[in-house]
Design a protein around this motif. Structure first.
Motif, mmCIF file in Angstrom:
data_model
loop_
_atom_site.group_PDB
_atom_site.id
_atom_site.type_symbol
_atom_site.label_atom_id
_atom_site.label_comp_id
_atom_site.label_asym_id
_atom_site.label_seq_id
_atom_site.Cartn_x
_atom_site.Cartn_y
_atom_site.Cartn_z
ATOM 1 N N VAL A 20 0.765 -1.228 0.111
ATOM 2 C CA VAL A 20 0.117 -0.180 0.033
ATOM 3 C C VAL A 20 1.043 1.303 0.077
ATOM 4 O O VAL A 20 0.663 2.074 -1.005
ATOM 5 C CB VAL A 20 -0.900 0.185 1.165
ATOM 6 N N ALA A 21 2.010 1.183 0.718
ATOM 7 C CA ALA A 21 2.672 2.430 0.803
ATOM 8 C C ALA A 21 3.548 2.627 -0.611
ATOM 9 O O ALA A 21 3.576 3.793 -0.786
ATOM 10 C CB ALA A 21 3.795 2.194 2.058
ATOM 11 N N ARG A 22 3.948 1.496 -0.829
ATOM 12 C CA ARG A 22 4.836 1.510 -2.239
ATOM 13 C C ARG A 22 3.732 2.202 -3.303
ATOM 14 O O ARG A 22 4.068 2.890 -4.207
ATOM 15 C CB ARG A 22 5.497 0.406 -2.806
ATOM 16 N N ASN A 23 2.471 1.591 -3.276
ATOM 17 C CA ASN A 23 1.377 2.120 -4.567
ATOM 18 C C ASN A 23 1.110 3.727 -4.329
ATOM 19 O O ASN A 23 0.916 4.343 -5.075
ATOM 20 C CB ASN A 23 0.271 1.319 -4.223
ATOM 21 N N ARG A 24 1.145 4.208 -3.079
ATOM 22 C CA ARG A 24 0.861 5.499 -2.670
ATOM 23 C C ARG A 24 2.087 6.270 -3.311
ATOM 24 O O ARG A 24 1.678 7.354 -3.925
ATOM 25 C CB ARG A 24 0.642 5.713 -1.023
ATOM 26 N N GLU A 25 3.196 5.923 -3.060
ATOM 27 C CA GLU A 25 4.411 6.647 -3.500
ATOM 28 C C GLU A 25 4.116 6.598 -5.201
ATOM 29 O O GLU A 25 4.682 7.673 -5.698
ATOM 30 C CB GLU A 25 5.629 5.947 -3.003
ATOM 31 N N ALA A 26 3.885 5.519 -5.590
ATOM 32 C CA ALA A 26 3.820 5.538 -7.028
ATOM 33 C C ALA A 26 3.059 6.326 -7.845
ATOM 34 O O ALA A 26 2.956 6.797 -8.743
ATOM 35 C CB ALA A 26 3.751 4.027 -7.477
ATOM 36 N N TYR A 152 -7.820 -7.893 -6.186
ATOM 37 C CA TYR A 152 -9.093 -7.400 -6.752
ATOM 38 C C TYR A 152 -9.475 -7.964 -8.075
ATOM 39 O O TYR A 152 -8.812 -9.074 -8.195
ATOM 40 C CB TYR A 152 -8.855 -6.051 -7.071
ATOM 41 N N ARG A 153 -10.573 -7.742 -8.481
ATOM 42 C CA ARG A 153 -11.311 -8.525 -9.812
ATOM 43 C C ARG A 153 -11.421 -7.466 -10.666
ATOM 44 O O ARG A 153 -11.956 -6.299 -10.404
ATOM 45 C CB ARG A 153 -12.250 -9.480 -9.655
ATOM 46 N N VAL A 154 -11.344 -7.711 -12.068
ATOM 47 C CA VAL A 154 -11.475 -6.802 -13.094
ATOM 48 C C VAL A 154 -12.900 -7.398 -13.919
ATOM 49 O O VAL A 154 -12.676 -8.494 -14.515
ATOM 50 C CB VAL A 154 -10.260 -6.691 -14.214
ATOM 51 N N TYR A 205 -9.403 8.645 -15.312
ATOM 52 C CA TYR A 205 -10.234 7.332 -15.034
ATOM 53 C C TYR A 205 -9.254 6.607 -14.567
ATOM 54 O O TYR A 205 -9.508 5.959 -13.278
ATOM 55 C CB TYR A 205 -10.716 6.612 -16.393
ATOM 56 N N VAL A 206 -7.971 6.551 -14.704
ATOM 57 C CA VAL A 206 -7.011 5.828 -14.286
ATOM 58 C C VAL A 206 -6.781 6.240 -12.889
ATOM 59 O O VAL A 206 -6.568 5.306 -11.902
ATOM 60 C CB VAL A 206 -5.731 5.591 -14.945
ATOM 61 N N LEU A 207 -6.712 7.473 -12.643
ATOM 62 C CA LEU A 207 -6.491 7.839 -11.434
ATOM 63 C C LEU A 207 -7.400 7.626 -10.166
ATOM 64 O O LEU A 207 -7.242 7.280 -8.968
ATOM 65 C CB LEU A 207 -5.896 9.501 -11.389
ATOM 66 N N SER A 208 -8.689 7.710 -10.779
ATOM 67 C CA SER A 208 -9.832 7.482 -9.837
ATOM 68 C C SER A 208 -9.884 5.790 -9.494
ATOM 69 O O SER A 208 -10.103 5.807 -8.399
ATOM 70 C CB SER A 208 -10.991 7.858 -10.411
ATOM 71 N N LEU A 209 -9.503 5.179 -10.411
ATOM 72 C CA LEU A 209 -9.522 3.714 -9.896
ATOM 73 C C LEU A 209 -8.330 3.271 -8.924
ATOM 74 O O LEU A 209 -8.443 2.673 -8.178
ATOM 75 C CB LEU A 209 -9.424 2.773 -11.349
ATOM 76 N N ARG A 213 -8.867 1.641 -5.523
ATOM 77 C CA ARG A 213 -8.118 0.210 -5.401
ATOM 78 C C ARG A 213 -7.260 0.440 -3.948
ATOM 79 O O ARG A 213 -7.216 -0.426 -3.096
ATOM 80 C CB ARG A 213 -7.190 -0.167 -6.448
ATOM 81 N N MET A 214 -6.738 1.823 -3.757
ATOM 82 C CA MET A 214 -6.005 2.095 -2.479
ATOM 83 C C MET A 214 -6.713 1.770 -1.302
ATOM 84 O O MET A 214 -6.434 1.377 -0.573
ATOM 85 C CB MET A 214 -5.470 3.426 -2.688
ATOM 86 N N ALA A 215 -8.189 2.140 -1.706
ATOM 87 C CA ALA A 215 -9.019 2.153 -0.249
ATOM 88 C C ALA A 215 -9.220 0.638 0.032
ATOM 89 O O ALA A 215 -9.484 0.161 1.076
ATOM 90 C CB ALA A 215 -10.263 2.847 -0.456
ATOM 91 N N ASP A 216 -9.394 -0.179 -1.460
ATOM 92 C CA ASP A 216 -9.604 -1.499 -1.065
ATOM 93 C C ASP A 216 -8.592 -2.095 -0.408
ATOM 94 O O ASP A 216 -8.719 -3.184 0.365
ATOM 95 C CB ASP A 216 -9.801 -2.264 -2.469
ATOM 96 N N LEU A 217 -7.202 -1.841 -0.661
ATOM 97 C CA LEU A 217 -6.191 -2.559 -0.254
ATOM 98 C C LEU A 217 -5.948 -2.155 1.505
ATOM 99 O O LEU A 217 -5.617 -2.992 2.320
ATOM 100 C CB LEU A 217 -4.673 -1.976 -0.786
#
Length: 304
Positions: A20-26, A152-154, A205-209, A213-217
């Motif tokens: 989660v932390a790495r995804n937030r930095e990315a 998650y599922r797509v 759209y990409v940023l909103s997803l 997903r960050m909230a899901d993680l």
């Protein structure tokens, strides 16, 4: 003697918290990168010169012959079929993007993939950006001992953020993607994905997803760290009607544990009269008791 590499369990809350932390930095780095992309046109991102309308020949995943080879599903549903017509109405952001989907040609041909097909795996290079027209793709992380955790599922109209993160950072895939049922999808070449990121609608759209997903993680970390398995399993059984059609292994992957633990808790629920177990199905007998257990009432006799 060299040091032995330590294996990390993807279902460990500490490992997920690190992800989660790495995804937030990315995501923060992505926002600054996208600000620079504002000044570039999609044509420049693809290397098109002024006055040219055609898309140049692309190497690798852009070529139709380089799309994933036909593969049988785990249940023998059949091979992959390539070259079908695409209905892009599931992706409203596609209006106005350059290059337009119709201009991509065989480089983004629609594939019909059977259930159980592995689309990508951990540590593999990203061959392209998958767009799901119908069906479903399950994205998971696996440990060395075979344990799996669903991230998650797509579904139709959604996008795969693991693929997006791989293309952003030019790094191997960080998870495994496998179809849960027959699925139709297109594989967009990396160069086209980079061009689309210069388009406000697609970028938004990409940023909103990413934010969703960050909230899901974060919720996954909370569940693994602070909630008992029986509470999480009770919650997972609810909201699907009076009967679920799934295996114990599928529930184990969803909750980040092993099949034996799921079977043990399910049998306890059955002895209590809350559920009835069958072959690859679970009938909900007492949803009120399950709701109480999911809320932390060990007796299952909370408010119904």
């Amino acid at each position: 003697m060299g040091r032995k590499e330590v294996e990390h369990d993807p279902a460990d809350p500490a490992v997920i918290a690190g992800d989660v932390a790495r995804n937030r930095e990315a995501l923060q780095g992505l926002e600054s990168r996208l600000a620079r992309l504002e000044t570039d046109s999609a044509g420049r991102a693809l290397g098109l010169s002024a006055g040219r309308s055609e898309i140049p020949e692309m190497a690798g995943p852009a070529k139709r012959q380089d799309l994933p080879a036909p593969a049988e599903s785990s249940d023998g549903a059949g091979p992959v079929s390539v070259g079908q017509e695409a209905d892009w109405s599931a992706f409203p952001w596609v209006q106005g993007v350059r290059p337009a989907p119709a201009e991509l040609g065989p480089g983004a041909a629609v594939m019909s993939v059977p259930a159980g097909a592995v689309l990508f795996d951990e540590l593999q290079p990203c061959a392209g950006f998958p767009l799901v027209f119908d069906g479903e793709v399950q994205v998971t992380r696996r440990s060395a001992d075979g344990r799996s955790l669903e991230l998650y599922r797509v579904s139709a109209g959604e996008i795969c953020l693991v693929s997006a993160a791989s293309l952003f950072a030019d790094q191997p895939m960080g998870a495994r993607g496998q179809t849960t049922r027959a699925t139709r999808l297109a594989l967009v070449p990396p160069a086209v994905f980079q061009a689309w990121m210069a388009e406000p609608a697609f970028r938004g759209y990409v940023l909103s997803l990413f934010a969703e997903r960050m909230a899901d993680l974060t919720a996954t970390v909370d569940a693994l760290a602070f909630h008992r398995l029986d509470e999480r399993l009770a919650a997972a059984l609810l909201g699907h009607g009076s009967e679920l059609h799934c295996t114990h292994q599928q529930l184990a992957e969803q909750l980040g544990t092993v099949r034996e633990m799921i079977t043990r808790v399910l049998r306890r629920f059955e002895r209590a009269g809350w559920i009835a177990l069958g072959r690859e199905r679970i009938r909900i007998v007492d949803p009120g008791a399950l709701r109480a257990r999911a809320a932390g009432d060990a007796s299952g006799h909370g408010a119904r």
